[in-house]
Design a protein around this motif. Sequence first.
Motif, short mmCIF file in Angstrom:
data_model
loop_
_atom_site.label_atom_id
_atom_site.label_comp_id
_atom_site.label_asym_id
_atom_site.label_seq_id
_atom_site.Cartn_x
_atom_site.Cartn_y
_atom_site.Cartn_z
N SER A 202 0.86 -1.18 0.00
CA SER A 202 0.00 0.00 0.00
C SER A 202 0.89 1.23 0.00
O SER A 202 2.05 1.16 0.43
N VAL A 204 0.60 5.86 0.03
CA VAL A 204 -0.07 7.15 -0.17
C VAL A 204 0.98 8.09 -0.73
O VAL A 204 1.97 8.39 -0.07
N LEU A 213 -3.86 6.87 -3.77
CA LEU A 213 -4.11 5.92 -2.69
C LEU A 213 -3.95 4.54 -3.30
O LEU A 213 -4.84 4.04 -3.98
N GLU A 216 -4.93 -1.25 -0.57
CA GLU A 216 -5.89 -1.08 0.53
C GLU A 216 -5.24 -0.30 1.67
O GLU A 216 -4.02 -0.38 1.87
N ASN A 217 -6.06 0.40 2.44
CA ASN A 217 -5.57 1.03 3.66
C ASN A 217 -5.17 -0.07 4.66
O ASN A 217 -6.01 -0.91 5.01
N ASP A 222 -11.65 2.04 4.58
CA ASP A 222 -11.35 2.84 3.40
C ASP A 222 -10.32 3.90 3.78
O ASP A 222 -10.12 4.20 4.97
N TRP A 223 -9.67 4.47 2.78
CA TRP A 223 -8.77 5.59 3.04
C TRP A 223 -9.60 6.81 3.44
O TRP A 223 -10.70 7.02 2.91
N SER A 224 -9.09 7.58 4.35
CA SER A 224 -9.78 8.78 4.80
C SER A 224 -8.98 9.99 4.31
O SER A 224 -7.81 10.14 4.63
N VAL A 225 -9.61 10.83 3.51
CA VAL A 225 -8.89 11.96 2.90
C VAL A 225 -9.56 13.27 3.30
O VAL A 225 -10.76 13.46 3.07
N SER A 242 -14.27 9.38 2.28
CA SER A 242 -13.90 7.98 2.50
C SER A 242 -13.73 7.35 1.11
O SER A 242 -14.66 7.31 0.31
#
Length: 353
Positions: A202, A204, A213, A216-217, A222-225, A242
Motif C-alpha cells: 500500500s 499514499v 491511494l 488497501e488502507n 477505506d482511506w480517509s482523505v 472515504s
Amino acid sequence: MAKRFAHARRGALAAAAITAVCVVLLVGLLIYDATSGRNAAVRSTTAMATVVTAKVWGPAGEQTAQDVLDRITALDEDCLSAYADTSDVYRINHAAGNPVKVNSYTYNLLVELLDIVRQTNGAFDPTIGALTALWDIGGPDERIPDDGEITAALGAVGWDKLHLADGNVQICKGQLLDLGAVGKGAACDAVHTVLEEDEARSAVISVGGSLLLYGENPEGDDWSVGVRDPRGGSNDRLGTLSIGADLCVSTSGDYERFFEQDGVRYCHILDPATGRPADSGLISVTIISPSGLLSDALSTACFVLGYERSLPVLGLFEGTQALFVTADRTVYVTPGLEGRFTLTADGYTMGAE
Ligand code: AMP
Ligand code: MG
C-alpha cells in the motif's frame, strides 16, 4: 533497512527501534510501528515546485519511498518542468516554433491531453502558457492585463496550433505549453510501476494537490482523505472523504494562488474562453478517479466549467466522482460519493442534486 526490520527477531526489535529513531532524526524518515507489519516508510522532497511525500508499506518501504521520489523528480526534469532546461516542455517552449523530438512519455501524454481538451470543450487547455505568463498570478509580475494584452495572448492559445507527429512536438511561435494543471496527477500515475516492481502493499503518494491511494488502507478501512476548507487556513478541513483502493484525488481551488484588487479575487485558474481567471461560481473542486492525470486535468477543467456544465463532462469518464464547493458555500457531490463525504466545517451546507 526495511528488510532488516522485517527479518529482525523479536529480541532484537528494541535495538532496531532505537536505531530507527536515530535514522528518523538523521534523514527525516518516519517509521511507524515496525513490529506489527503496519510499518510504513515516509520520505519527502521538493519537486514540481511543490512538496512530494511518499508513504509506503511493503518489503522495501524505505527504498520504495525513495524510488518514488526519484521517479517523480526524473519525470519533472526530463519531461514536464517549465523551468529545467533538460525537460521536453522547456525545450518545446524555447524552440521558437520548430519541431522538437521528445521522450515517448511526453509525446503520449500530449496525445492524451488533446483528448481531454476536446472532452472538456477546451476548458482544460495545456497550451494556455502565454496567458498564465501574462497574468503571472502568484508570481512577481502579477497584475490585471489590459484587454489588448489579453486578446494578443489568447491568439497564442489553442490546441489546434499544437502539432504532434512521429515523436515530434511543434507549437506555434509565441505559444507556450503549461502542464501545471496535470503534472502532479501524471506523477501519481507514473509511480504505479515503481510500486508494483518493489511489491509495495500500500502507499499514499502526495504531490501538491494530487494524491494516489495505492492498494488497501493497512488499517482495514477505506482511506480517509481530508478536503481543505477553501476559505480556511491551510490546515482547516471542509470535511473528510472515504475512498476505496487504487484511486487518485485532486483538488483545484481559488485559494491556492490569487491576488485581490478592489475586492475582486483573481485566481490562477484561467478560462481559455475569456482569457481571464475562471469565474464559474466555484471556489474548489475535488475529483476522484482511477487516473491521476484525469483527476488533475478534470479538477482544473471543472473549476472553469462550474457545477452545472461539469456534470455532463464528468459523465464521459467512467469511475470519476466529484465534490464541488460553490461561492455561496454549498457542497455538492456526484452520486458515487453519496454517504462518503462528512462535512465538518462550519458555515457550509450540503446541496441537493
Ligand atoms: P490546478 O491547481 O491543477 O488546477 O492547476 C492550475 C495551474 O494550471 C495554473 O497555475 C496554470 O499553470 C495552469 N492553468 C490555469 N488555467 C488552466 C486551464 N484552463 N487549462 C490548463 N491549465 C491551466
Ligand atoms: Mg489540476
